[in-house]
Design a protein around this motif. Structure first.
Motif, PDB file in Angstrom:
ATOM      1  N   ALA A  53       2.613  10.428  -2.614  1.00  0.00           N
ATOM      2  CA  ALA A  53       3.508   9.186  -2.689  1.00  0.00           C
ATOM      3  C   ALA A  53       5.130   9.621  -1.482  1.00  0.00           C
ATOM      4  N   TRP A  54       5.931   8.065  -1.183  1.00  0.00           N
ATOM      5  CA  TRP A  54       6.376   7.867  -0.075  1.00  0.00           C
ATOM      6  C   TRP A  54       8.292   8.255  -1.196  1.00  0.00           C
ATOM      7  N   TYR A  96       3.329   4.067  -1.125  1.00  0.00           N
ATOM      8  CA  TYR A  96       4.051   3.311  -1.841  1.00  0.00           C
ATOM      9  C   TYR A  96       4.169   3.057  -3.179  1.00  0.00           C
ATOM     10  N   THR A  97       5.253   2.866  -3.677  1.00  0.00           N
ATOM     11  CA  THR A  97       5.081   1.744  -5.232  1.00  0.00           C
ATOM     12  C   THR A  97       4.222   0.551  -5.703  1.00  0.00           C
ATOM     13  N   ASN A  98       4.010  -0.402  -4.779  1.00  0.00           N
ATOM     14  CA  ASN A  98       3.366  -1.646  -5.104  1.00  0.00           C
ATOM     15  C   ASN A  98       1.587  -0.343  -5.038  1.00  0.00           C
ATOM     16  N   ASN A 151      -0.444   2.162   0.891  1.00  0.00           N
ATOM     17  CA  ASN A 151      -0.664   3.082   1.506  1.00  0.00           C
ATOM     18  C   ASN A 151      -0.549   2.582   2.929  1.00  0.00           C
ATOM     19  N   TYR A 152       0.647   3.114   3.906  1.00  0.00           N
ATOM     20  CA  TYR A 152       1.033   2.717   4.797  1.00  0.00           C
ATOM     21  C   TYR A 152       0.851   4.390   5.318  1.00  0.00           C
ATOM     22  N   ILE A 153       0.842   3.689   7.233  1.00  0.00           N
ATOM     23  CA  ILE A 153       1.013   4.971   7.860  1.00  0.00           C
ATOM     24  C   ILE A 153       2.378   5.038   8.853  1.00  0.00           C
ATOM     25  N   ALA A 154       3.249   5.608   9.471  1.00  0.00           N
ATOM     26  CA  ALA A 154       3.975   6.066  10.135  1.00  0.00           C
ATOM     27  C   ALA A 154       3.348   5.669  11.401  1.00  0.00           C
ATOM     28  N   THR A 155       3.731   4.339  11.811  1.00  0.00           N
ATOM     29  CA  THR A 155       4.021   4.221  13.786  1.00  0.00           C
ATOM     30  C   THR A 155       4.752   4.962  14.424  1.00  0.00           C
ATOM     31  N   GLY A 172      12.422   8.228   6.225  1.00  0.00           N
ATOM     32  CA  GLY A 172      12.039   7.838   4.777  1.00  0.00           C
ATOM     33  C   GLY A 172      12.659   6.614   5.095  1.00  0.00           C
ATOM     34  N   TYR A 173      12.419   5.095   6.161  1.00  0.00           N
ATOM     35  CA  TYR A 173      12.639   4.193   5.190  1.00  0.00           C
ATOM     36  C   TYR A 173      11.868   3.379   5.036  1.00  0.00           C
TER      37      TYR A 173
END
Length: 358
Positions: A97-98, A112-114, A117-121, A126-127
């Motif tokens: 979890a983020w 994420y809470t929604n 998934n997200y990948i850091a580019t 911690g934005y």
């Protein structure tokens, strides 16, 4: 009728009735198959469908992050079953979890809470993945990015070629690079990619025409008079200095609250570092696209929505500087913007559309 004929008649009638009884009644129409599940990070344009809470929905116009059923942009197409219908469109991959304030490095993947998934580019402290299109991109189980990722321009490239861009701005400052503009496009994937080819080119021409007016043909990076105090009384103050939030970039971003909001959206600390808008071409262009796609200013709609929903070029002027120029406030300035728009649509080979003035 003889007794034998009566018996035969009754037997035939019974057979017919029996067959009728055996014919199955038509069943009610079954619910449609669910379309691909709605994804809060994806961009949808008019006519595109998605499923949410076991209903199919059709987008009326451009939308991103507006929940079906809770936003007027979606038309309910009825219940659906099976398929990929769901509530968020997220994948079932398992990632940590983020966490706000946790430092991430390029390549880290979070959930994420929604439910997405997200990948850091890019490395970041911690934005929030949903407001930073520079530091995070949507990520699926297969590893393919989503539609708002920070590294890839819209499919097919920008509707304005580099040659056309140079034709529009023959005397531009070298700071305003074409590559900086195209690098910034991924932050707002709906820009100049929504609607027909004509609408796409009209929107690009409208944006660049207003940019041309604001910067003297992409000559000025900052406003000439920097002595103005653009430090409004906000709780976060003006950490870069009282006179540090003067106009910069293609839309001449001004005021501390605009630097704060644009920076939060782009995942860049512009409140503490407003100078990035005049030193980083991609960030500079992104601030212009931020205003164009998300801000209504003194108008009633964003400039993006004005162009893709047929309100016309005049409404983009109203959203950018309408409180000063529109309704007879400064007709010469309005005409200057219109002239640029007419010139740029001619270069792109499309009509101007109606409602040119405000």
């Amino acid at each position: 009728m003889s007794r034998q004929r009566l018996i035969a008649f009754l037997a035939a009638l019974a057979a017919i009735v029996g067959l009728a009884i055996l014919v199955p009644m038509s069943s009610p129409a079954s619910a449609a198959t669910c379309a691909s599940a709605w994804n809060s990070s994806s961009v949808y344009t008019g006519g595109m469908t998605a499923s949410y809470n076991n209903h199919n929905w059709s987008a009326k116009w451009w939308t991103q992050g507006e929940t079906p059923g809770a936003a007027d942009v979606w038309a309910d197409q009825g219940s659906c079953t099976g398929g990929t219908g769901g509530t968020t469109g997220g994948s079932t991959c398992s990632y940590p979890a983020w966490a706000a304030g946790h430092s991430y490095v390029t390549g880290d993947i979070v959930r994420y809470t929604n439910g997405l998934n997200y990948i850091a580019t890019h490395d970041n402290p911690g934005y929030d993945p949903t407001i930073s299109t520079w530091y995070w991109s949507p990520y699926s189980c297969s590893g393919s990015g989503g539609t708002t990722g920070g590294g890839t321009p819209p499919p097919g490239g920008f509707v304005v070629s580099e040659a056309q861009f140079n034709q529009m701005f023959p005397s531009r400052n070298s700071f305003y690079t074409y590559s900086g503009l195209t690098a910034a496009l991924s932050a707002y994937p709906g820009f100049a990619t929504t609607g027909s080819d004509t609408v796409k080119k009209q929107e690009a021409a409208a944006f660049l025409a207003n940019v041309s007016h604001e910067t003297g043909g992409l000559v000025y990076i900052t406003e000439i008079d920097k002595s103005g105090n653009y430090c409004a009384a906000e709780p976060y103050g003006c950490p870069a200095g009282t006179y540090s939030y003067y106009g910069r970039g293609p839309i001449q971003l001004s005021w501390n609250f605009n630097y704060k909001a644009a920076g939060d959206s782009l995942g860049v600390d512009l409140l503490d570092n407003p100078g990035l808008v005049e030193t980083d071409p991609a960030i500079s262009w992104k601030t212009g696209l931020w205003y164009w796609n998300t801000q209504t200013g003194p108008g009633t709609m964003t400039p993006h929505n004005a162009m893709v929903n047929g309100a016309g070029f005049g409404e983009t002027i109203r959203s950018i500087n309408g409180s000063i120029e529109c309704n007879g406030g400064n007709p010469a300035q309005v005409q200057s913007r219109i002239n640029a728009y007419q010139s740029f649509t001619a270069i792109l080979g499309v009509p101007t559309g109606s409602n040119l003035s405000c």
